[in-house]
Design a protein around this motif. Sequence first.
Motif, short mmCIF file in Angstrom:
data_model
loop_
_atom_site.label_atom_id
_atom_site.label_comp_id
_atom_site.label_asym_id
_atom_site.label_seq_id
_atom_site.Cartn_x
_atom_site.Cartn_y
_atom_site.Cartn_z
N ASP A 100 62.57 94.83 -98.53
CA ASP A 100 63.29 95.75 -97.65
C ASP A 100 64.00 96.85 -98.42
OD1 ASP A 100 62.41 94.14 -95.56
OD2 ASP A 100 64.26 92.95 -95.52
N GLY A 101 63.28 97.40 -99.41
CA GLY A 101 63.78 98.56 -100.13
C GLY A 101 64.73 98.27 -101.26
N VAL A 102 64.87 97.00 -101.66
CA VAL A 102 65.77 96.63 -102.74
C VAL A 102 65.01 95.81 -103.78
CG1 VAL A 102 67.89 95.43 -103.38
CG2 VAL A 102 67.76 96.61 -101.19
N GLY A 103 65.00 96.29 -105.03
CA GLY A 103 64.32 95.60 -106.11
C GLY A 103 65.30 94.85 -106.99
N ALA A 104 64.85 93.74 -107.57
CA ALA A 104 65.70 92.95 -108.46
C ALA A 104 64.85 92.07 -109.34
CB ALA A 104 66.68 92.09 -107.66
N MET A 105 65.40 91.73 -110.52
CA MET A 105 64.78 90.79 -111.46
C MET A 105 65.84 89.77 -111.84
SD MET A 105 62.99 93.69 -113.86
CE MET A 105 62.08 92.55 -114.89
N GLN A 106 65.46 88.49 -111.85
CA GLN A 106 66.41 87.45 -112.24
C GLN A 106 65.66 86.33 -112.95
OE1 GLN A 106 68.66 84.53 -109.49
NE2 GLN A 106 70.17 86.13 -109.92
N ALA A 118 68.59 92.11 -113.48
CA ALA A 118 68.52 93.57 -113.35
C ALA A 118 68.35 93.96 -111.90
CB ALA A 118 67.36 94.13 -114.19
N SER A 119 68.99 95.07 -111.53
CA SER A 119 68.85 95.63 -110.19
C SER A 119 69.23 97.11 -110.27
CB SER A 119 69.74 94.87 -109.19
OG SER A 119 71.10 94.97 -109.58
N GLY A 120 69.27 97.77 -109.13
CA GLY A 120 69.63 99.18 -109.12
C GLY A 120 68.47 100.08 -108.75
N CYS A 121 68.73 101.37 -108.70
CA CYS A 121 67.74 102.34 -108.23
C CYS A 121 66.49 102.38 -109.09
CB CYS A 121 68.37 103.73 -108.16
SG CYS A 121 69.69 103.90 -106.95
N ASP A 122 66.64 102.33 -110.42
CA ASP A 122 65.47 102.39 -111.30
C ASP A 122 64.60 101.14 -111.15
OD1 ASP A 122 65.89 104.92 -112.50
OD2 ASP A 122 67.34 104.07 -113.89
N ILE A 123 65.23 99.98 -111.04
CA ILE A 123 64.48 98.74 -110.86
C ILE A 123 63.74 98.76 -109.54
CG2 ILE A 123 64.67 96.24 -110.62
CD1 ILE A 123 65.12 97.29 -113.48
N THR A 124 64.39 99.24 -108.49
CA THR A 124 63.73 99.34 -107.19
C THR A 124 62.54 100.29 -107.24
OG1 THR A 124 65.73 98.80 -105.95
CG2 THR A 124 64.04 100.07 -104.79
N ARG A 125 62.73 101.45 -107.84
CA ARG A 125 61.65 102.44 -107.91
C ARG A 125 60.47 101.91 -108.72
NH1 ARG A 125 62.55 108.79 -109.67
NH2 ARG A 125 60.36 109.45 -109.54
N PHE A 161 49.02 107.32 -100.30
CA PHE A 161 49.68 106.74 -99.13
C PHE A 161 51.16 106.57 -99.45
CE2 PHE A 161 47.88 103.40 -101.76
CZ PHE A 161 48.93 102.51 -101.95
N VAL A 162 51.95 106.29 -98.42
CA VAL A 162 53.38 106.08 -98.59
C VAL A 162 53.70 104.62 -98.32
CG1 VAL A 162 55.69 106.65 -97.73
CG2 VAL A 162 53.96 108.45 -97.98
N VAL A 163 54.46 103.99 -99.23
CA VAL A 163 54.95 102.64 -99.04
C VAL A 163 56.38 102.58 -99.55
CG1 VAL A 163 53.96 101.84 -101.25
CG2 VAL A 163 54.51 100.18 -99.47
N GLN A 164 57.26 101.94 -98.80
CA GLN A 164 58.68 101.84 -99.16
C GLN A 164 59.27 103.23 -99.46
OE1 GLN A 164 60.58 98.73 -99.75
NE2 GLN A 164 58.92 97.59 -98.78
N ASP A 165 58.86 104.20 -98.65
CA ASP A 165 59.37 105.58 -98.73
C ASP A 165 59.00 106.30 -100.02
OD1 ASP A 165 60.64 105.39 -96.22
OD2 ASP A 165 62.41 104.45 -97.12
#
Length: 248
Positions: A100-106, A118-125, A161-165
């Motif tokens: 749902d538009g939020v990336g994370a690594m654990q 790790a999380s944040g805008c760069d991880i999500t992108r 195509f577009v996925v996750q904006d």
Amino acid sequence: MTKQISLNALWDSALSKEQAFGSDRLSHLPEAARRYLEHAIAPGTAIASAVRLQMHGEIKLKSWIPFKAEQVICWERGLIWSATAWMNGLPIVGSDRLVDGVGAMQWKLLGIFPVMIASGCDITRSAVGRLQAESTWLPSVFCGDDVSWTRMDSSHLHSSFVVQDQRAELDFTIEQTGRLKTVKLPRWGNPEGAEFHDVDFGAIVESEGTFCGYTIPNRLRVGWYFGTDRFESEGEFFRATIDDAIYR
């Protein structure tokens, strides 16, 4: 802290489209795109919105270490890759996710001691780029009206195509049979350990397998600097074999 969705919950949230694949869906596409999709999806196969994969392989940290993993890709929501890797005989347990538009690594040694969080805008992108690349495990997404194709020549295709904006720009190399050989895209990342930026990323498909009517890459090599000598020398970091796949 919001509780993270589980892999099972992501899988259970996938909705069946109750449509079947047929060549008539592809009449408007370039011949090479039709060839790829007709190879990847058997006639009459249900158009899936999600895939659940069992896999094993090696991942490169400082050296190559073995892993076993389970992954769910739910196209409308994202992906979760849940794995155990072994370093010096000790398990590292965790997940990479985009939901749902939020990336994370654990990742935690012995499931207790943090190794990478790790999380944040760069991880999500970057995670969106991973979802784009791994769309080849869910070929049904390429049947959508929102996907545009450009034929470069008889063996090279471009898909947008577009996925996750975020817009995906994928380059495929295919054989005359329609079998996928490589996929390449610009992916947000920092393989040098410095600032994030777009880097050529891709996979070499070494073999394929058929699961539930879908023929997908089942052994592949993945990494950064794709298409250059740096891929072999420093970019490749993931080698996976798909043991099973089910679709919904």
